[in-house]
Scaffold this motif. Sequence first.
Motif, PDB file in Angstrom:
ATOM      1  N   VAL A  18      25.474  24.258  52.142  1.00  0.00           N
ATOM      2  CA  VAL A  18      23.701  24.306  53.242  1.00  0.00           C
ATOM      3  C   VAL A  18      22.737  25.138  52.426  1.00  0.00           C
ATOM      4  CG1 VAL A  18      22.876  25.302  55.088  1.00  0.00           C
ATOM      5  CG2 VAL A  18      25.177  25.582  55.624  1.00  0.00           C
ATOM      6  N   ILE A  19      22.295  23.799  52.211  1.00  0.00           N
ATOM      7  CA  ILE A  19      21.514  24.043  50.675  1.00  0.00           C
ATOM      8  C   ILE A  19      19.411  24.522  51.152  1.00  0.00           C
ATOM      9  CG2 ILE A  19      19.288  22.908  48.944  1.00  0.00           C
ATOM     10  CD1 ILE A  19      22.643  23.095  48.854  1.00  0.00           C
ATOM     11  N   CYS A  57      30.373  31.420  51.322  1.00  0.00           N
ATOM     12  CA  CYS A  57      29.683  31.740  49.526  1.00  0.00           C
ATOM     13  C   CYS A  57      28.258  32.064  49.751  1.00  0.00           C
ATOM     14  CB  CYS A  57      29.931  31.192  48.781  1.00  0.00           C
ATOM     15  SG  CYS A  57      31.919  31.407  48.737  1.00  0.00           S
ATOM     16  N   PHE A  58      27.990  32.412  48.679  1.00  0.00           N
ATOM     17  CA  PHE A  58      25.902  32.389  48.265  1.00  0.00           C
ATOM     18  C   PHE A  58      25.400  32.290  47.311  1.00  0.00           C
ATOM     19  CE2 PHE A  58      21.852  34.977  48.461  1.00  0.00           C
ATOM     20  CZ  PHE A  58      21.109  34.495  48.731  1.00  0.00           C
ATOM     21  N   THR A  59      24.694  31.659  47.149  1.00  0.00           N
ATOM     22  CA  THR A  59      24.037  31.960  45.705  1.00  0.00           C
ATOM     23  C   THR A  59      22.767  31.134  45.205  1.00  0.00           C
ATOM     24  OG1 THR A  59      24.739  31.300  43.571  1.00  0.00           O
ATOM     25  CG2 THR A  59      25.139  29.762  44.435  1.00  0.00           C
ATOM     26  N   MET A  94      36.038  26.986  54.596  1.00  0.00           N
ATOM     27  CA  MET A  94      34.610  28.506  54.757  1.00  0.00           C
ATOM     28  C   MET A  94      32.729  27.126  53.500  1.00  0.00           C
ATOM     29  SD  MET A  94      33.863  31.406  51.484  1.00  0.00           S
ATOM     30  CE  MET A  94      34.800  32.723  52.970  1.00  0.00           C
ATOM     31  N   LYS A  95      32.030  27.818  53.880  1.00  0.00           N
ATOM     32  CA  LYS A  95      30.220  27.671  53.630  1.00  0.00           C
ATOM     33  C   LYS A  95      30.685  27.653  52.679  1.00  0.00           C
ATOM     34  CE  LYS A  95      29.628  25.235  57.764  1.00  0.00           C
ATOM     35  NZ  LYS A  95      30.229  25.480  58.875  1.00  0.00           N
ATOM     36  N   ALA A  96      29.016  27.540  51.575  1.00  0.00           N
ATOM     37  CA  ALA A  96      28.538  27.791  50.259  1.00  0.00           C
ATOM     38  C   ALA A  96      26.632  27.512  50.786  1.00  0.00           C
ATOM     39  CB  ALA A  96      29.276  27.597  49.117  1.00  0.00           C
ATOM     40  N   PHE A 137      27.960  35.604  45.580  1.00  0.00           N
ATOM     41  CA  PHE A 137      27.704  36.629  47.096  1.00  0.00           C
ATOM     42  C   PHE A 137      28.910  35.919  47.775  1.00  0.00           C
ATOM     43  CE2 PHE A 137      23.752  36.616  45.202  1.00  0.00           C
ATOM     44  CZ  PHE A 137      23.525  37.933  44.627  1.00  0.00           C
ATOM     45  N   VAL A 138      29.613  36.671  48.347  1.00  0.00           N
ATOM     46  CA  VAL A 138      30.595  36.509  50.109  1.00  0.00           C
ATOM     47  C   VAL A 138      30.405  37.183  50.685  1.00  0.00           C
ATOM     48  CG1 VAL A 138      32.814  36.075  51.117  1.00  0.00           C
ATOM     49  CG2 VAL A 138      32.259  35.820  48.120  1.00  0.00           C
TER      50      VAL A 138
END
Length: 226
Positions: free
Chosen positions: A50-51, A124-126, A1-3, A190-191
């Motif tokens: 991933v930025i 994931c996301f933040t 999984m990526k963030a 988040f997901v």
Amino acid sequence: MKAVILAGGLGTRISEETHLKPKPMIEIGGKPILWHIMKIYSHYGINDFVICCGYRGYVIKEYFANYFLHSSDVTFDLANNNIEVHQQFAEPWRVTLVNTGETTQTGGRLKQVRRYVQDDDAFCFTYGDGVSDLDIGKLIEFHRSQGSKATLTATYPPGRFGSLDIRENRVATFREKPKGDGGMVNGGFFVLLAVGDRPDRWRRDNLGTRTAGDPGQPGPVVRLCP
């Protein structure tokens, strides 16, 4: 999984720092906020990032390009134009830096990095300016158990003012800055379901809202945090 981490905003509320660097690069304990966020995810086995860059994104790119210089002992041989890195301390990270624009909003930044996450079932996301002791593993587990398109964390913010309980023109009780001032806020972690080959999915589908335990149709689920 990526963030996926948002790191492109202007950071106008802390301009004494951000006139030189993006807000995620402000240091806490000698390390950028962004580094601390990535360490949170890395603790739960997520090492592919991933930025979403924007304002002064080159500062973030230069930081990772020179990561060994920041974290290791080095010898510069100026006469022979060589650099020797000693005791290389590096994280097991794969970092993709994407220029998503200085004024782009959240949805636009996500759309621009879609191709980097579309092969995964979820990601994931933040935001790039918040740290937490949230259990990311449990958040992902919760998301998958709900079958929803999006899961967000919610929490009570610190109260701004003391609270009075007034009865018959007399103060019965006083509470010093109760949490939340009556409501919960977005906790920032988040997901999200990866949209795959359907970039219009979020726009067309009626996501609705519900909290954990609601037997309604699958939609964004709120993970309540203490």
